[in-house]
Design a protein around this motif. Structure first.
Motif, PDB file in Angstrom:
ATOM      1  N   GLU A   1       0.845  -1.183   0.000  1.00 30.64           N
ATOM      2  CA  GLU A   1       0.000   0.000   0.000  1.00 30.64           C
ATOM      3  C   GLU A   1       0.876   1.228   0.000  1.00 30.64           C
ATOM      4  O   GLU A   1       1.784   1.359   0.813  1.00 30.64           O
ATOM      5  N   ARG A   2       0.627   2.129  -0.922  1.00 29.76           N
ATOM      6  CA  ARG A   2       1.440   3.334  -1.017  1.00 29.76           C
ATOM      7  C   ARG A   2       0.543   4.559  -1.041  1.00 29.76           C
ATOM      8  O   ARG A   2      -0.590   4.508  -1.516  1.00 29.76           O
ATOM      9  N   GLU A   3       1.053   5.639  -0.494  1.00 27.75           N
ATOM     10  CA  GLU A   3       0.321   6.896  -0.440  1.00 27.75           C
ATOM     11  C   GLU A   3       0.635   7.727  -1.677  1.00 27.75           C
ATOM     12  O   GLU A   3       1.733   7.669  -2.223  1.00 27.75           O
ATOM     13  N   TYR A   4      -0.345   8.489  -2.128  1.00 32.05           N
ATOM     14  CA  TYR A   4      -0.110   9.381  -3.253  1.00 32.05           C
ATOM     15  C   TYR A   4      -1.093  10.533  -3.175  1.00 32.05           C
ATOM     16  O   TYR A   4      -2.038  10.531  -2.390  1.00 32.05           O
ATOM     17  N   VAL A   5      -0.871  11.545  -3.977  1.00 27.94           N
ATOM     18  CA  VAL A   5      -1.717  12.728  -4.019  1.00 27.94           C
ATOM     19  C   VAL A   5      -2.515  12.704  -5.308  1.00 27.94           C
ATOM     20  O   VAL A   5      -1.974  12.421  -6.375  1.00 27.94           O
ATOM     21  N   ARG A   6      -3.804  12.972  -5.229  1.00 28.53           N
ATOM     22  CA  ARG A   6      -4.598  13.088  -6.441  1.00 28.53           C
ATOM     23  C   ARG A   6      -5.325  14.427  -6.445  1.00 28.53           C
ATOM     24  O   ARG A   6      -5.623  14.999  -5.392  1.00 28.53           O
ATOM     25  N   LYS A   7      -5.608  14.917  -7.623  1.00 29.70           N
ATOM     26  CA  LYS A   7      -6.314  16.182  -7.767  1.00 29.70           C
ATOM     27  C   LYS A   7      -7.755  16.001  -7.348  1.00 29.70           C
ATOM     28  O   LYS A   7      -8.450  15.116  -7.838  1.00 29.70           O
ATOM     29  N   ALA A   8      -8.243  16.841  -6.426  1.00 26.82           N
ATOM     30  CA  ALA A   8      -9.604  16.717  -5.936  1.00 26.82           C
ATOM     31  C   ALA A   8     -10.538  17.726  -6.592  1.00 26.82           C
ATOM     32  O   ALA A   8     -11.730  17.488  -6.701  1.00 26.82           O
ATOM     33  N   GLU A   9     -10.000  18.851  -7.039  1.00 26.29           N
ATOM     34  CA  GLU A   9     -10.868  19.901  -7.573  1.00 26.29           C
ATOM     35  C   GLU A   9     -10.038  20.890  -8.371  1.00 26.29           C
ATOM     36  O   GLU A   9      -8.873  21.118  -8.082  1.00 26.29           O
ATOM     37  N   VAL A  10     -10.626  21.462  -9.417  1.00 21.47           N
ATOM     38  CA  VAL A  10      -9.987  22.526 -10.192  1.00 21.47           C
ATOM     39  C   VAL A  10     -10.934  23.718 -10.219  1.00 21.47           C
ATOM     40  O   VAL A  10     -12.112  23.560 -10.538  1.00 21.47           O
ATOM     41  N   ASP A  11     -10.458  24.885  -9.857  1.00 19.27           N
ATOM     42  CA  ASP A  11     -11.269  26.085  -9.889  1.00 19.27           C
ATOM     43  C   ASP A  11     -11.087  26.756 -11.247  1.00 19.27           C
ATOM     44  O   ASP A  11     -10.186  27.576 -11.447  1.00 19.27           O
ATOM     45  N   GLU A  12     -11.948  26.383 -12.207  1.00 20.75           N
ATOM     46  CA  GLU A  12     -11.819  26.899 -13.569  1.00 20.75           C
ATOM     47  C   GLU A  12     -12.051  28.405 -13.614  1.00 20.75           C
ATOM     48  O   GLU A  12     -11.433  29.120 -14.410  1.00 20.75           O
ATOM     49  N   GLU A  13     -12.959  28.932 -12.753  1.00 17.30           N
ATOM     50  CA  GLU A  13     -13.269  30.356 -12.780  1.00 17.30           C
ATOM     51  C   GLU A  13     -12.051  31.194 -12.410  1.00 17.30           C
ATOM     52  O   GLU A  13     -11.767  32.213 -13.037  1.00 17.30           O
ATOM     53  N   VAL A  14     -11.311  30.754 -11.381  1.00 16.61           N
ATOM     54  CA  VAL A  14     -10.107  31.477 -10.987  1.00 16.61           C
ATOM     55  C   VAL A  14      -9.088  31.469 -12.113  1.00 16.61           C
ATOM     56  O   VAL A  14      -8.463  32.482 -12.426  1.00 16.61           O
ATOM     57  N   LYS A  15      -8.918  30.311 -12.762  1.00 17.25           N
ATOM     58  CA  LYS A  15      -7.935  30.198 -13.831  1.00 17.25           C
ATOM     59  C   LYS A  15      -8.306  31.073 -15.029  1.00 17.25           C
ATOM     60  O   LYS A  15      -7.459  31.751 -15.611  1.00 17.25           O
ATOM     61  N   GLU A  16      -9.610  31.060 -15.402  1.00 22.50           N
ATOM     62  CA  GLU A  16     -10.047  31.872 -16.522  1.00 22.50           C
ATOM     63  C   GLU A  16      -9.918  33.359 -16.202  1.00 22.50           C
ATOM     64  O   GLU A  16      -9.532  34.153 -17.052  1.00 22.50           O
TER      65      GLU A  16
END
Length: 334
Positions: free
Chosen positions: A268-283
């Protein structure tokens, strides 16, 4: 220092600004200037609005923001501002003891003079945000993949991730995950740096998105003789799994009381995954960069405008958010 003292210092700073000094709101990226300075309000004039171009900013609202900032240990989160309050932190940043940290998405009080949200028209004053330093090409392979990623990398020393704040690491990781091209090595390094700072099922938020810690389990069959011996002891004829085929072993596990650990080496290994992207902030940030380029006479501006137009054509595909049910099994992170 009382608010009254800070307020009069702010009024003096506004009075001393050249008429052509242009400021930038930190969230909506709107350009504006100081139109009038009065005892109980500061009037601003927007440069990129057709309506409501003049706006009075009231002293009592500045005092409320001042209280919030001084009560916050790590600065006041700009995302908590009402929609129409965006110019307040930009103006307050003219005070030498308040600064807007675009990376962390906060405005904070400091002990020493800071930069401001001025982007042009004030000689001797360091401009804010992306204009603060001359654009230089970082020594990383992913440069050029996207304008947003370039912008983030130029403001971070990615050779020493352990020294970065968690919010900055989250912003980098979100953008790198969006690109999914020529960034695997650096993305893994960011993931490793974040891992010890996250807890299971507790998303941590940054300006561009959020990440969370999760786990993935991998199974590898033990030595063939050990597997066959365990199955025979459980009453499974070796011919049923001869060759120790994983599918056949799984079928055998379903009809016995054997645990997976009896025939599989579990990791078992730990890792980071993307949970959310704020498209409005990026745009919004992308639009602000376009607005600044539109008035720039820099020889590199035409090239950057072309990059932005190309990025807009593929931004939807590059920033597509995938749920946790979809994994890239060849990589340890999403």
């Amino acid at each position: 220092m009382t608010f009254s003292v800070s307020w009069h210092t702010l009024l003096e700073e506004c009075d001393d600004l050249p008429e052509e000094a242009t400021l930038l709101t930190p969230l909506s990226q709107h350009r504006f200037r100081i139109g009038d300075v009065q005892e109980h309000r500061i009037v601003v004039e927007y440069l990129d609005r057709d309506v409501d171009e003049t706006r009075p900013l009231q002293r009592d609202q500045f005092e409320t923001l001042y209280r919030r900032i001084t009560e916050a240990a790590d600065g006041f989160d700009l995302s908590r501002l009402p929609t129409d309050a965006d110019p307040y932190p930009a103006v307050l940043s003219l005070h030498p003891r308040f600064e807007v940290d675009a990376d962390a998405g906060v405005i904070r009080e400091t002990e020493s003079p800071t930069g401001t949200q001025i982007i042009e028209g004030a000689p001797g004053v360091a401009p804010a945000g992306d204009e603060a330093e001359e654009r230089t090409e970082p020594d990383v392979e992913v440069y050029g993949d996207a304008l947003l990623l370039i912008d983030a990398l130029e403001r971070h020393d990615v050779t020493d991730l352990e020294e970065l704040e968690t919010s900055s690491l989250i912003n980098l990781y979100t953008l790198l995950s969006d690109m999914q091209r020529n960034a695997n090595d650096l993305r893994q390094a960011v993931s490793d740096a974040l891992l010890d700072r996250l807890h299971h099922d507790q998303p941590v938020h940054g300006q561009f998105g959020s990440v969370q810690r999760t786990s993935r389990r991998r199974r590898n069959l033990k030595d063939e003789d050990e597997v066959l011996a365990a199955l025979e002891e459980a009453g499974i004829d070796r011919e049923r799994v001869l060759g120790v085929d994983a599918d056949k072993v799984d079928d055998a596990l379903e009809v016995t009381d054997l645990t997976e650990s009896a025939v599989y080496e579990l990791e078992e290994r730990e890792y980071v995954r993307k949970a959310e992207v704020d498209e409005e902030v990026k745009e919004t940030r992308l639009q602000g960069m376009k607005d600044r380029l539109a008035v720039s006479d820099d020889p590199e501006a035409d090239e950057l405008r072309a990059e932005i137009e190309e990025l807009e054509d593929r931004i939807e595909e590059l920033t597509e958010f995938k749920t946790g049910r979809k994994f890239h099994t060849q990589s340890g992170v999403e």
